[in-house]
Design a protein around this motif. Sequence first.
Motif, mmCIF file in Angstrom:
data_model
loop_
_atom_site.group_PDB
_atom_site.id
_atom_site.type_symbol
_atom_site.label_atom_id
_atom_site.label_comp_id
_atom_site.label_asym_id
_atom_site.label_seq_id
_atom_site.Cartn_x
_atom_site.Cartn_y
_atom_site.Cartn_z
ATOM 1 N N LEU A 175 -21.555 -14.360 10.532
ATOM 2 C CA LEU A 175 -22.078 -13.226 11.306
ATOM 3 C C LEU A 175 -20.938 -12.423 11.918
ATOM 4 O O LEU A 175 -20.886 -11.190 11.801
ATOM 5 N N ARG A 176 -20.015 -13.103 12.561
ATOM 6 C CA ARG A 176 -18.932 -12.408 13.245
ATOM 7 C C ARG A 176 -17.905 -11.835 12.267
ATOM 8 O O ARG A 176 -17.419 -10.714 12.461
ATOM 9 N N LEU A 177 -17.603 -12.574 11.234
ATOM 10 C CA LEU A 177 -16.639 -12.083 10.251
ATOM 11 C C LEU A 177 -17.188 -10.918 9.432
ATOM 12 O O LEU A 177 -16.444 -9.990 9.077
ATOM 13 N N GLU A 178 -18.489 -10.951 9.132
ATOM 14 C CA GLU A 178 -19.049 -9.849 8.352
ATOM 15 C C GLU A 178 -19.030 -8.558 9.160
ATOM 16 O O GLU A 178 -18.732 -7.488 8.620
ATOM 17 N N LYS A 179 -19.335 -8.637 10.430
ATOM 18 C CA LYS A 179 -19.279 -7.451 11.284
ATOM 19 C C LYS A 179 -17.846 -6.917 11.328
ATOM 20 O O LYS A 179 -17.611 -5.702 11.317
ATOM 21 N N THR A 180 -16.885 -7.820 11.370
ATOM 22 C CA THR A 180 -15.475 -7.420 11.404
ATOM 23 C C THR A 180 -15.064 -6.764 10.093
ATOM 24 O O THR A 180 -14.400 -5.716 10.091
ATOM 25 N N ALA A 181 -15.446 -7.372 8.974
ATOM 26 C CA ALA A 181 -15.094 -6.818 7.667
ATOM 27 C C ALA A 181 -15.698 -5.430 7.469
ATOM 28 O O ALA A 181 -15.039 -4.507 6.962
ATOM 29 N N ALA A 182 -16.956 -5.271 7.877
ATOM 30 C CA ALA A 182 -17.624 -3.976 7.724
ATOM 31 C C ALA A 182 -16.930 -2.903 8.559
ATOM 32 O O ALA A 182 -16.735 -1.766 8.101
ATOM 33 N N LEU A 183 -16.526 -3.261 9.781
ATOM 34 C CA LEU A 183 -15.837 -2.304 10.632
ATOM 35 C C LEU A 183 -14.452 -1.982 10.080
ATOM 36 O O LEU A 183 -14.008 -0.827 10.111
#
Length: 221
Positions: free
Chosen positions: A136-144
């Motif tokens: 959850l946290r890494l995907e938000k980071t990758a998308a940003l």
Amino acid sequence: MEKVRNYAKELDKIIGGLNAPPAERKSLLLHSCCAPCSSYVMEYLREYFDLTVFYYNPNITEDGEYQKRVEEQKRLIAEYNRQVEEGCFEGMHSTAAAGPVKIIEGDYEPECFYELARGLEKCQEGGERCFKCYRLRLEKTAALAAERNDDYFTTTLTISPLKNARKLNEIGEELAQKYGVAFLPSDFKKKDGYKRSVELSGQFGLYRQDYCGCVYSKSNF
């Protein structure tokens, strides 16, 4: 037998090839879970990258706890940037090559964490619920990072002896393929990274929590 990767050495190899002047530094979006864990990571990486910290942690399920942690993160970054401005690195690993650190505070979305944890409430700490939280946290980071056109993204989570560095790197590399942004491999606890984070926490008087932030981990302490 599957070869065990040394993520710390992989990181060193990448950094060894980064010898551009500050104006040409690669950009890195660094997901941070808290100020203590980010302390050593920022100290180390700010010499090599145009560094932006992304504070996104919906797993912190109490508002008061979230506010306490995010304010400590901002306070530490402000202190690091003061060092850069004044050129004062006494007792620090960083040198005059260190650059300022920027911060982006993500949305506080504990409902997203509760959604992913549904059915996994009694899962053992460090198991599938935690892996979903990593994602959850890494995907938000990758998308940003993709939205910002950053060169790399990574997370401070691998500094914790309680977090699964192999799983974190696997998820990061998978998301790198999905979003088209390079993932910076790491195992920040290596090379006395975790020890250094404890030292820095004492030096700056940082609030060091004894659980990851979610209601399920808190019940184990």
